[in-house]
Design an enzyme around this catalytic site. Structure first.
Site, short mmCIF file in Angstrom:
data_model
loop_
_atom_site.label_atom_id
_atom_site.label_comp_id
_atom_site.label_asym_id
_atom_site.label_seq_id
_atom_site.Cartn_x
_atom_site.Cartn_y
_atom_site.Cartn_z
N ILE A 49 0.84 -1.19 0.00
CA ILE A 49 0.00 0.00 0.00
C ILE A 49 0.88 1.25 0.00
CG2 ILE A 49 -1.87 1.22 1.16
CD1 ILE A 49 -2.68 -1.59 0.32
N CYS A 50 0.71 2.11 -1.00
CA CYS A 50 1.39 3.39 -1.08
C CYS A 50 2.92 3.20 -0.96
CB CYS A 50 0.84 4.33 -0.01
SG CYS A 50 1.25 6.07 -0.26
N GLU A 51 3.56 3.86 0.00
CA GLU A 51 5.01 3.69 0.17
C GLU A 51 5.35 2.23 0.44
OE1 GLU A 51 8.66 5.52 2.93
OE2 GLU A 51 6.60 5.48 3.68
N GLY A 56 3.98 -0.20 -0.94
CA GLY A 56 4.01 -0.86 -2.24
C GLY A 56 5.39 -0.78 -2.87
#
Length: 369
Positions: free
Chosen positions: A149-151, A153
């Site tokens: 998720i986000c960073e 990821g």
């Protein structure tokens, strides 16, 4: 007798009178709300491993598991994983559990000055790797699915490239890959964070982090995100909040989101330097020059099937920054899906609540079979 003119002041007085009972009701409602009522991240889970301040949890199943391969959620260092589990009807975690997935989570904890020297090397090659090894030993599997998720990821993508033999599938949501893809053709309200970070001189980043004690305080990062949407930030505590006072459910949604925003941990300074300089400024990942533990992170080394989900109206991570992954990885199965929502809405909006978990679960079930 002549009626008084409807001046602006008279209109204001009438508005106050009409809403007086509403204010009293709101005050009574707020007085009856306790901290337990605004609990977030409450889906039952079991702590199975602790390493320094990092903890590995396994969520308790809500149905019989039909997706065999364990799924490890890798959230970013910016913010807390509780965003994925705000409340029962706005919880990616609960939705995935209800779809029979064996779900695990890394909680980075609350890094402080004692963790200021931690780098992304530590997070990828130590903490994530140890968690994956632990899950494999506990479940008897050779590989896991990573849900980044986000960073987080980006961390998961780096792990999938460096430890390909340990990754069955790679699922990304709201993840930047090419940090310069927004330069040409991005919407005016997209990529402001990218533009601001690229405008800093590298030595300015060092000065900021050093002046802040070797960490990037959560409050500092929170103020940056607030400044990206100034009008929304100015009105949410008066206009928006006033509209929610009449309905307890809407008010509780608001309070839970605010609790998550207030619980933003500090970001280790050395990892922050890598994040801001080597990703945002130098864009080393897509150039094939980003190193972790002395090894180049080659996106072409990813062999696991990849599902890449992004928000089409994302003002923090422009869609082009996520979509770039498709042209950078090797000959693996790749699928990308853009959803009509913003960065936050991708995970908590009413429209995306069912669709995000459904997309992930269905894709994983096919791979599992």
């Amino acid at each position: 007798m002549t009626e008084p003119r409807d001046t602006t002041f008279n209109s204001f007085l009438k508005y106050c009178a009409d809403n007086l009972s509403r204010f009293h009701k709101a005050a009574d409602l707020l007085a009856g709300i306790g901290n337990v009522d605004v609990d977030i991240g409450a889906t039952p889970k079991t702590l199975v491993m602790r390493r320094d301040k990092v903890e590995l949890f396994r969520y308790e199943p809500t149905t019989e598991r039909t997706v065999d391969t364990p799924v490890l959620i890798v959230y970013g260092l910016i913010g807390r994983y509780t965003f994925l589990d705000l409340q029962p009807d706005r919880s990616l975690v609960r939705s995935l559990l209800d779809k029979s997935i064996d779900l695990w989570l890394i909680d980075w904890g609350q890094p402080g000055r004692g963790e200021r020297w931690l780098t992304m090397d530590d997070y990828v090659d130590d903490y994530i790797h140890e968690a994956v090894q632990w899950i494999c030993r506990a479940t008897g599997h050779d590989r896991v699915t990573l849900l980044g998720i986000c960073e987080g990821g980006v961390l998961a993508t780096c792990y999938a490239a460096l430890h390909a033999e340990q990754v069955e599938n790679l699922v990304l949501a709201g993840t930047p890959i090419d940090f310069h893809a927004d330069i040409d053709g991005a919407a005016a309200h997209h990529g402001l964070l990218n533009t601001w970070t690229r405008s800093l001189a590298p030595e300015d980043i060092d000065l900021i982090i050093d002046a802040l004690g070797g960490v990037i305080p959560g409050e500092f990062m929170g103020s940056i995100f607030t400044l990206m949407t100034p009008m929304r930030s100015l009105t949410k505590y008066n206009v928006d909040l006033l509209e929610k006072f009449g309905e307890k459910d809407k008010l509780m949604n608001f309070l839970r989101m605010e609790k998550w925003l207030a619980d933003r941990p500090d970001h280790p300074g050395e990892a922050g330097r890598q994040w801001l300089k080597e990703f945002y400024q130098e864009n080393l990942l897509v150039k094939g020059r980003f190193e972790l533990s002395g090894r180049i992170v080659d996106l072409r080394a990813i062999v696991a099937p990849v599902l890449n989900i992004f928000a089409l109206n994302d003002h923090i991570i422009p869609p082009a920054c996520s979509k770039a992954l498709g042209s950078k990885i090797g000959r693996t199965e790749y699928k990308e899906i853009g959803l009509k929502c913003g960065h936050v809405g991708l995970f908590v909006s009413n429209k995306s609540q069912g669709s995000l978990a459904e997309i992930i679960a269905e894709w994983l079930k096919v791979r599992d079979e």
